[in-house]
Design an enzyme around this catalytic site. Structure first.
Site, short mmCIF file in Angstrom:
data_model
loop_
_atom_site.label_atom_id
_atom_site.label_comp_id
_atom_site.label_asym_id
_atom_site.label_seq_id
_atom_site.Cartn_x
_atom_site.Cartn_y
_atom_site.Cartn_z
N HIS A 253 15.54 28.12 25.86
CA HIS A 253 15.65 28.17 24.41
C HIS A 253 16.81 29.06 24.03
CE1 HIS A 253 14.68 28.59 20.18
NE2 HIS A 253 14.02 27.45 20.35
N GLU A 308 8.54 22.22 23.13
CA GLU A 308 8.48 20.79 23.45
C GLU A 308 7.68 20.49 24.70
OE1 GLU A 308 9.20 18.91 21.31
OE2 GLU A 308 10.60 19.97 20.06
#
Ligand code: ACO
Length: 364
Positions: A253, A308
């Site tokens: 991320h 996700e």
């Protein structure tokens, strides 16, 4: 100096959310996300993001009514959707349908909360309408006795969903309502900064969301897990992928340098929802193996699962088709995008960075 990908650049001040990437914490309007997922509904959280404070009973009920009364697609939007080639992916359909919606109604500058509510209310209907159309089946019209998330699941399947499925999807949707200056939100704000309309800003955002490095990741997670299940050796598959320079979908991320709190919350919900389950076991094995291998093969990069990864698992647990993952993410992120466009409009400066020319001069 060039900051590739605008890494670390602060492009705006915001009151909407705060991400503490070092400590893995996320706040909406000052409320920590783990508190929000314990007690608030999708609508309450959307209200908080749009209006800056939690609603009282009357305000919540008014918001629910407004969302419900805006769920029906106008005829011209249905016609536009029906005309699109069947092979067109669902994200492009959403982008086009939103664009069509903007064709007849007044979405001129400045954007308003009622425009934001209307566009947010329409997206689940666009998704369900197109899904049923592609299946050659008639559409299940929205039900006014169901709230946002329950109604979305109802329109997809034609059955009133069980509470556990509503709760699982609602947690996912709340966790993905908003996330600071991510690529799609930035896109929306850039478009709005030209004093273009809300519909245009949202179509920019949908187009940005579609990419596999942003909202398109969950389907990639399913592919990764399916491949590992087939080969039966997580370590081999992951090692080979990373050594080939491939990104593992659902990991890493830009902002979180520790666990993504949304992934943590989703994992907890998933364990509560499905308990012992072959698929969840596989997901956890892949997580553990990948985190270990990424630490070895990409030392110092601090790569963990992002939202996700467990989003894909939640969707699988509620039997949602993989094609609907990114569109569903879009349905929730509408709230964050529109809140940001409203904020941008209140204190606007056009975004106009510069580029450094590195080509040849004076060619002739
Ligand atoms: N798998 C393997 N290696 C990775 C991964 C990954 N998922 N993510 C980052 N790395 C590596 C990169 O290869 C790079 O290594 P290098 O220094 O040897 O070149 C290093 O870690 C830094 O990576 P960047 O790509 O510079 O990190 P950045 O902050 O730009 O990217 C991103 C963040 C786009 C999320 C990236 O981690 C990624 O592509 N992940 C996979 C796709 C994904 O899951 N996206 C969903 C994100 S969440 C969301 O959008 C809602």
């Amino acid at each position: 100096m060039i900051q590739k990908g605008l890494k670390g650049i602060v492009a705006a001040e915001t009151l909407i959310s705060h991400i503490d990437g070092e400590n893995g914490r996320l706040f909406y309007r000052g409320y920590e996300i783990r508190e929000i997922t314990k007690g608030f509904s999708f609508e309450e959280t959307a209200y908080l993001l749009w209006f800056g404070h939690l609603p009282d009973e009357e305000q919540l009920s008014a918001l629910k009514d407004e969302l419900k009364s805006n769920r029906e697609l106008p005829e011209y939007v249905k016609v536009a959707i029906d005309q699109l080639p069947p092979a067109m992916d669902l994200m492009s359909v959403i982008r086009t349908a939103i664009s069509a919606e903007g064709g007849q109604l007044d979405y001129g500058w400045k954007p308003s909360v009622s425009q934001a509510i209307r566009l947010t209310a329409l997206v689940p209907t666009i998704i369900a309408y197109r899904k049923r159309f592609l299946e050659g089946q008639s559409f299940f019209p929205p039900r006014s006795d169901l709230d946002f998330v329950g109604n979305y699941l109802y329109m997809l399947n034609g059955k009133v969903p069980i509470t556990a499925h509503i709760e699982a999807l609602e947690i996912y949707m709340i966790l993905t309502l908003e996330h600071g200056m991510n690529a799609s939100t930035f896109s929306a704000r850039v478009t709005a900064s030209t004093e273009s309309d809300l519909v245009s800003a949202i179509t920019s955002a949908v187009g940005t969301m579609k990419g596999p490095l942003h909202g398109g990741a969950p389907s990639g997670v399913i592919e990764l897990l399916d491949e590992i299940a087939m080969v039966g050796d997580a370590e081999k598959v992951i090692r080979e992928k990373v050594l080939r320079g491939e990104k593992l979908m659902g990991f890493g991320h830009r902002v979180y340098k520790t666990h993504d709190p949304r992934a943590v919350a989703l994992k907890a919900k998933l364990m509560e929802l499905v308990g012992e389950n072959e698929w969840l076991d596989l997901a956890m094995t892949v997580e553990n193996t990948a985190v270990k291998l990424l630490a070895e093969l990409k030392p110092g990069r601090l790569l963990y699962t992002n939202v996700e990864f467990y989003a894909a698992a939640i969707m699988k647990a509620i039997n949602m088709d993989a094609k609907l993952f990114t569109p569903t993410f879009t349905a929730s992120r509408m709230v964050g995008w529109t809140a940001h466009v409203l904020e941008q409009a209140e204190n606007n400066t056009i975004y106009r960075p510069q580029s450094k020319y590195i080509g040849i001069h004076n060619k002739s």
